[in-house]
Design an enzyme around this catalytic site. Structure first.
Site, mmCIF file in Angstrom:
data_model
loop_
_atom_site.group_PDB
_atom_site.id
_atom_site.type_symbol
_atom_site.label_atom_id
_atom_site.label_comp_id
_atom_site.label_asym_id
_atom_site.label_seq_id
_atom_site.Cartn_x
_atom_site.Cartn_y
_atom_site.Cartn_z
ATOM 1 N N SER A 1 8.439 4.331 4.633
ATOM 2 C CA SER A 1 7.912 4.686 3.316
ATOM 3 C C SER A 1 7.074 5.952 3.275
ATOM 4 C CB SER A 1 7.101 3.518 2.735
ATOM 5 O OG SER A 1 7.963 2.488 2.311
ATOM 6 N N LYS B 1 -1.912 7.344 -2.396
ATOM 7 C CA LYS B 1 -0.905 6.394 -2.874
ATOM 8 C C LYS B 1 -1.587 5.243 -3.587
ATOM 9 C CE LYS B 1 2.992 3.628 -1.095
ATOM 10 N NZ LYS B 1 3.786 3.321 0.117
ATOM 11 N N SER C 1 8.446 4.258 -0.116
ATOM 12 C CA SER C 1 7.727 3.970 -1.341
ATOM 13 C C SER C 1 6.625 4.959 -1.668
ATOM 14 C CB SER C 1 7.131 2.569 -1.257
ATOM 15 O OG SER C 1 6.185 2.480 -0.200
#
Length: 369
Positions: free
Chosen positions: A121, A22, A97
């Site tokens: 997330s 990420k 996210s």
């Protein structure tokens, strides 16, 4: 697929199993934007602790994955780098996210990924993309080198195509971590909650999966308090210096949230902190004597790609935020097809420090599903 990757290493990957990372986590020599236009040209000198541990163990960074700007959102609709696509549900959201990491797995680009989770997330995109995501106990995995959202909620954790993949990565992220073994699910006393809140087919798939736990019972678990001012104050403190003068470089979705966070009053924060402490006590009382709590991960399947994130935010985090507030480990595991033929996901959680138990239960359940 366009919208999944923000940066890839030059040339061929080094030897080693590839891991998508990420783009909230620093990678030495590789662009790290945090999903923000402010950091479009940012190339860290040092990697996040988690990335360093993986590389030292022989894994290779496959690249940096797209995300909701500054990790502050559940849709991965990014105003600067595009909306993350959902490979298993074209035209629908991947979730956020950590949407790019979930999408990279779902697209078959990698089997393993790193994400972060402050209110869901890791688990929401895992649920909507039909893969596995694990939120460790708060504080178990280092967050050094991960751009913060709300530090008393933030965790870094593994995402994978299987529970075993998450367990494998956690063993590298947490030196000394020892997996647990279960002879069968019959060893576990399980509480089932929040089924009635989910959409009909999600409820049905989760109930079917939950029925594989022989020693189960429905329990009345409280949802987290609606007052999230403590979370918002932590977000405000992260952006208090960065935001002024750079407002127009924030996407509209996140800019509005930051402005609201900066207006939160001390009295609201103090009340939220009291409510959070009280919630921990009430939850422990309701879940007393149980080895595992089982719920739907998210009450709905992946929404259309043009859905309003602000309208989705609260319902989508209803089942994930509680375990972030508590600091408990929680696993999102696909459990069949629900509305529109899209993935449903079951969530397994246990008290702080019981990460190995949650993963062992997930591995056993996955084998039966």
């Amino acid at each position: 697929m366009e919208g999944i990757w923000l940066a890839r290493p030059d040339g061929a990957l080094e030897a080693g199993e590839p891991v998508a990372v990420k783009d909230l986590l620093d990678t030495a020599g590789l662009a790290t934007t945090y999903g923000s236009a402010l950091f479009a040209d940012h190339v860290p000198a040092a990697s996040a602790d988690t990335v360093r541990l993986l590389e030292e163990a022989g894994y290779a960074v496959a690249g940096k994955t797209n995300l909701h700007e500054f990790a502050y959102g559940i849709s991965s609709q990014n105003a600067h780098y595009g909306t993350v696509p959902n490979p298993v549900a074209p035209g629908r959201l991947a979730g956020g996210s950590s949407g790019g990491s979930a999408a990279a797995i779902a697209a078959g680009h990698v089997e393993l990924a790193l994400g972060s989770d402050s209110a869901g997330s890791i688990r929401i995109p895992a649920a909507w993309c039909g893969n596995v995501g694990f939120k460790p106990t708060h504080g178990l995995v280092s967050v050094e080198g991960c751009f913060p959202l709300a530090p008393s909620y933030d965790v870094v954790g593994p995402m994978a195509s299987t529970v075993g993949g998450c367990e494998q990565l956690l063993g590298t992220l947490v030196p000394g971590f020892e997996p647990a073994e279960l002879e069968s699910l019959e060893e576990l006393e399980v509480g089932i909650a929040w089924l009635d809140r989910a959409d009909p087919l999600v409820r049905e798939r989760v109930a079917e999966a939950a029925s594989l736990f022989p020693r189960r019972r429905e329990i009345d678990l409280p949802l987290a308090p609606a007052n999230r001012a403590d979370f918002m104050r932590e977000v405000a403190d992260v952006h208090r210096v960065l935001f002024p003068g750079n407002e127009e470089l924030y996407g509209e979705n996140v800019r509005g949230k930051i402005e609201r966070c900066l207006r939160v009053a001390d009295a609201e924060v103090a009340a939220a902190e009291r409510e959070r402490a009280g919630y921990r006590e009430r939850f422990l009382e309701a879940a007393g004597g149980l080895d595992l709590v089982v719920t739907p991960t998210v009450l709905l399947v992946a929404p259309p790609a043009d859905a309003d994130e602000l309208a989705l935010r609260l319902p989508a985090t209803d089942h994930t935020y509680p375990f972030s507030s508590l600091g408990w480990p929680a696993l999102a595991l696909p459990c069949g097809r629900a509305e529109h033929g899209l993935p449903a996901s079951i969530q397994l959680a246990a008290p702080r420090g019981e990460d190995a138990r949650v993963l062992a239960a997930g591995r056993a359940l996955e084998s039966l599903l």
